[in-house]
Write a protein that holds these residues in place. Structure first.
Motif, PDB file in Angstrom:
ATOM      1  N   VAL A 262      10.009  30.201  -7.020  1.00 39.34           N
ATOM      2  CA  VAL A 262       9.734  28.809  -7.381  1.00 39.34           C
ATOM      3  C   VAL A 262       9.052  28.145  -6.197  1.00 39.34           C
ATOM      4  CG1 VAL A 262      11.762  28.666  -8.899  1.00 39.34           C
ATOM      5  CG2 VAL A 262      11.956  27.939  -6.511  1.00 39.34           C
ATOM      6  N   PRO A 263       8.273  27.105  -6.425  1.00 35.39           N
ATOM      7  CA  PRO A 263       7.801  26.299  -5.292  1.00 35.39           C
ATOM      8  C   PRO A 263       9.015  25.633  -4.634  1.00 35.39           C
ATOM      9  CG  PRO A 263       6.546  25.818  -7.293  1.00 35.39           C
ATOM     10  CD  PRO A 263       7.748  26.607  -7.708  1.00 35.39           C
ATOM     11  N   THR A 264       9.116  25.707  -3.326  1.00 33.44           N
ATOM     12  CA  THR A 264      10.278  25.141  -2.648  1.00 33.44           C
ATOM     13  C   THR A 264      10.414  23.663  -2.992  1.00 33.44           C
ATOM     14  OG1 THR A 264      10.052  26.693  -0.812  1.00 33.44           O
ATOM     15  CG2 THR A 264      11.385  24.733  -0.420  1.00 33.44           C
ATOM     16  N   PRO A 265      11.529  23.270  -3.601  1.00 34.30           N
ATOM     17  CA  PRO A 265      11.691  21.864  -3.988  1.00 34.30           C
ATOM     18  C   PRO A 265      12.161  21.009  -2.812  1.00 34.30           C
ATOM     19  CG  PRO A 265      13.626  23.096  -4.612  1.00 34.30           C
ATOM     20  CD  PRO A 265      12.680  24.094  -4.000  1.00 34.30           C
ATOM     21  N   ARG A 266      12.073  19.728  -2.996  1.00 36.37           N
ATOM     22  CA  ARG A 266      12.807  18.825  -2.123  1.00 36.37           C
ATOM     23  C   ARG A 266      14.221  18.695  -2.673  1.00 36.37           C
ATOM     24  NH1 ARG A 266       9.273  16.527   1.404  1.00 36.37           N
ATOM     25  NH2 ARG A 266       7.090  16.424   0.743  1.00 36.37           N
ATOM     26  N   LEU A 267      15.150  18.253  -1.832  1.00 36.12           N
ATOM     27  CA  LEU A 267      16.529  18.081  -2.250  1.00 36.12           C
ATOM     28  C   LEU A 267      16.885  16.599  -2.222  1.00 36.12           C
ATOM     29  CD1 LEU A 267      18.249  20.985  -0.257  1.00 36.12           C
ATOM     30  CD2 LEU A 267      17.493  21.000  -2.631  1.00 36.12           C
ATOM     31  N   GLY A 268      17.510  16.138  -3.285  1.00 35.08           N
ATOM     32  CA  GLY A 268      17.996  14.772  -3.307  1.00 35.08           C
ATOM     33  C   GLY A 268      19.243  14.631  -2.461  1.00 35.08           C
ATOM     34  N   SER A 269      19.718  13.401  -2.309  1.00 33.93           N
ATOM     35  CA  SER A 269      20.910  13.162  -1.487  1.00 33.93           C
ATOM     36  C   SER A 269      22.151  13.812  -2.072  1.00 33.93           C
ATOM     37  CB  SER A 269      21.130  11.661  -1.329  1.00 33.93           C
ATOM     38  OG  SER A 269      21.297  11.044  -2.597  1.00 33.93           O
ATOM     39  N   ASP A 270      22.104  14.122  -3.379  1.00 32.49           N
ATOM     40  CA  ASP A 270      23.220  14.800  -4.037  1.00 32.49           C
ATOM     41  C   ASP A 270      22.981  16.302  -4.185  1.00 32.49           C
ATOM     42  OD1 ASP A 270      21.189  14.713  -5.868  1.00 32.49           O
ATOM     43  OD2 ASP A 270      22.410  13.943  -7.525  1.00 32.49           O
ATOM     44  N   GLY A 271      21.880  16.800  -3.611  1.00 35.68           N
ATOM     45  CA  GLY A 271      21.562  18.220  -3.697  1.00 35.68           C
ATOM     46  C   GLY A 271      20.726  18.589  -4.899  1.00 35.68           C
ATOM     47  N   ALA A 272      20.396  17.625  -5.755  1.00 35.65           N
ATOM     48  CA  ALA A 272      19.577  17.921  -6.934  1.00 35.65           C
ATOM     49  C   ALA A 272      18.177  18.330  -6.501  1.00 35.65           C
ATOM     50  CB  ALA A 272      19.513  16.706  -7.846  1.00 35.65           C
ATOM     51  N   TYR A 273      17.598  19.264  -7.249  1.00 35.50           N
ATOM     52  CA  TYR A 273      16.271  19.766  -6.922  1.00 35.50           C
ATOM     53  C   TYR A 273      15.197  18.814  -7.457  1.00 35.50           C
ATOM     54  CZ  TYR A 273      18.973  23.964  -6.042  1.00 35.50           C
ATOM     55  OH  TYR A 273      19.898  24.852  -5.575  1.00 35.50           O
ATOM     56  N   GLN A 274      14.289  18.431  -6.569  1.00 35.17           N
ATOM     57  CA  GLN A 274      13.166  17.577  -6.929  1.00 35.17           C
ATOM     58  C   GLN A 274      11.915  18.455  -6.924  1.00 35.17           C
ATOM     59  OE1 GLN A 274      13.337  14.467  -3.985  1.00 35.17           O
ATOM     60  NE2 GLN A 274      15.225  13.585  -4.815  1.00 35.17           N
ATOM     61  N   LEU A 275      11.375  18.729  -8.100  1.00 30.47           N
ATOM     62  CA  LEU A 275      10.284  19.684  -8.236  1.00 30.47           C
ATOM     63  C   LEU A 275       9.073  19.247  -7.423  1.00 30.47           C
ATOM     64  CD1 LEU A 275      10.523  20.500 -12.049  1.00 30.47           C
ATOM     65  CD2 LEU A 275      11.627  21.631 -10.107  1.00 30.47           C
ATOM     66  N   ARG A 276       8.455  20.244  -6.787  1.00 30.78           N
ATOM     67  CA  ARG A 276       7.294  19.991  -5.937  1.00 30.78           C
ATOM     68  C   ARG A 276       6.307  21.127  -6.173  1.00 30.78           C
ATOM     69  NH1 ARG A 276       7.313  20.234   0.539  1.00 30.78           N
ATOM     70  NH2 ARG A 276       9.008  21.636   0.014  1.00 30.78           N
ATOM     71  N   PRO A 277       5.370  20.975  -7.092  1.00 33.42           N
ATOM     72  CA  PRO A 277       4.481  22.082  -7.464  1.00 33.42           C
ATOM     73  C   PRO A 277       3.703  22.678  -6.291  1.00 33.42           C
ATOM     74  CG  PRO A 277       4.320  20.300  -9.053  1.00 33.42           C
ATOM     75  CD  PRO A 277       5.138  19.770  -7.909  1.00 33.42           C
ATOM     76  N   ASP A 278       3.450  21.878  -5.256  1.00 39.40           N
ATOM     77  CA  ASP A 278       2.688  22.394  -4.125  1.00 39.40           C
ATOM     78  C   ASP A 278       3.581  22.964  -3.029  1.00 39.40           C
ATOM     79  OD1 ASP A 278       3.805  19.993  -3.352  1.00 39.40           O
ATOM     80  OD2 ASP A 278       2.037  19.298  -2.237  1.00 39.40           O
ATOM     81  N   GLY A 279       4.873  23.096  -3.293  1.00 35.22           N
ATOM     82  CA  GLY A 279       5.782  23.639  -2.291  1.00 35.22           C
ATOM     83  C   GLY A 279       5.517  25.117  -2.029  1.00 35.22           C
TER      84      GLY A 279
END
Length: 303
Positions: A262-279
């Motif tokens: 997967v493209p490496t996501p960003r992580l929210g403050s609760d650990g939820a994955y924030q999709l980042r297509p260019d990761g």
């Protein structure tokens, strides 16, 4: 390969099994061991816990049992989360991580194997961003990914290792370039052994007895609080060995375990994955070869 082992060795004993297994694996040249902290509530007193000190002391105890005292460098990490000013920071661990990671006299692959929070790695990457391209992070942590397994019944909103230091995990995922092989919660929960197996290991020699003794003390403490662990214990940090020392001989890779990219996501403050297509591409391990892992571990630790 070269390996840096980073874990909260003063917490659950699964990290001790993983470290002993790595130290008994000829292909894993363990260059540094970092004893890291557990949870550090923001309202905790500055002098409470000393968890990283206890972790480093536990490692030295294990090295003594294994006849390796003084043979592998051991450092203590930060005593609090990334950037916390009233706790000891990661300076000692950062210096040791950079000393190994920035070497120019070797070309063997370097893996940073982390079984808890990512405080000390994040601090090292902040100090020297070039470090990211000189190692691969193998991390036991993070929640289930969308489209995969559901969280286990009763699971809290944040996965345990992420919640040790959310800011550190957010930095490593979202602001560094380090390649990541992630073993999220649904994968590391597969690493179950039975207490019957552990009792047999305890009879195999001093090392097995010491390791299992740590589990039994934890089991007893939990029983006093009304928690019955049943028949199994999760050696959840063991994939750190599977994915490094136990790679295939030809075209080396952890060929017997399964992952998806997967493209490496960003992580929210609760650990939820924030999709980042260019990761950058990241491996997410879905299934770990438990047969190989535990057959090899019991063979190596039973003497």
């Amino acid at each position: 390969m070269r390996v840096i082992v980073d874990n909260d060795f003063a917490g659950d004993p699964d990290g001790l099994f993983q470290l002993a297994h790595a130290l008994r694996s000829p292909s894993a040249d363990v260059r540094l061991i970092v004893g890291s902290h557990l949870h550090s509530p923001q309202d905790a007193e500055p002098d409470d816990g000393h968890q990283a000190d206890k972790a480093a002391a536990k490692v030295r105890e294990l090295l003594g049992v294994m006849g390796l005292a003084g043979r592998v460098p051991v450092v203590r990490g930060a005593e609090g989360v990334l950037g916390r000013k009233d706790r000891r920071n990661s300076a000692e661990a950062v210096a040791a991580i950079l000393a190994e990671g920035m070497r120019s006299d070797v070309n063997t692959p370097l893996f940073y194997t982390a079984g808890a929070g990512l405080t000390d790695l994040a601090a090292a990457l902040q100090a020297e961003p070039r470090l990211a391209q000189r190692m691969t992070l193998v991390w036991i942590g993070g929640a289930e990914h969308p489209g995969g397994a559901l969280p286990p019944p009763g699971a809290t909103s944040g996965e345990y290792n992420f919640t040790i230091d959310p800011a550190a995990a957010q930095f490593v995922f979202g602001q560094s370039d380090i390649p990541i092989w992630q073993v999220p919660r649904d994968a590391y929960r597969q690493m179950l052994v039975s207490f019957a197996e552990l009792r047999a290991l305890a009879q195999s020699g001093p090392l097995g007895a010491w390791l299992v003794g740590n589990v039994e003390r934890m089991r007893g403490a939990l029983a006093e609080r009304g928690m019955n662990l049943g028949e199994t214990y999760a050696l959840g940090d063991s994939p750190l060995v599977t994915l490094t020392a136990l790679q295939s001989a030809f075209e080396p890779d952890p060929a017997s375990s399964r992952y998806h990219l997967v493209p490496t996501p960003r992580l929210g403050s609760d650990g939820a994955y924030q999709l980042r297509p260019d990761g950058r591409p990241m491996r997410v391990y879905d299934w770990i070869d438990t047969r190989l892992t535990f057959a090899d571990m019991f063979a190596k630790l039973s003497h």
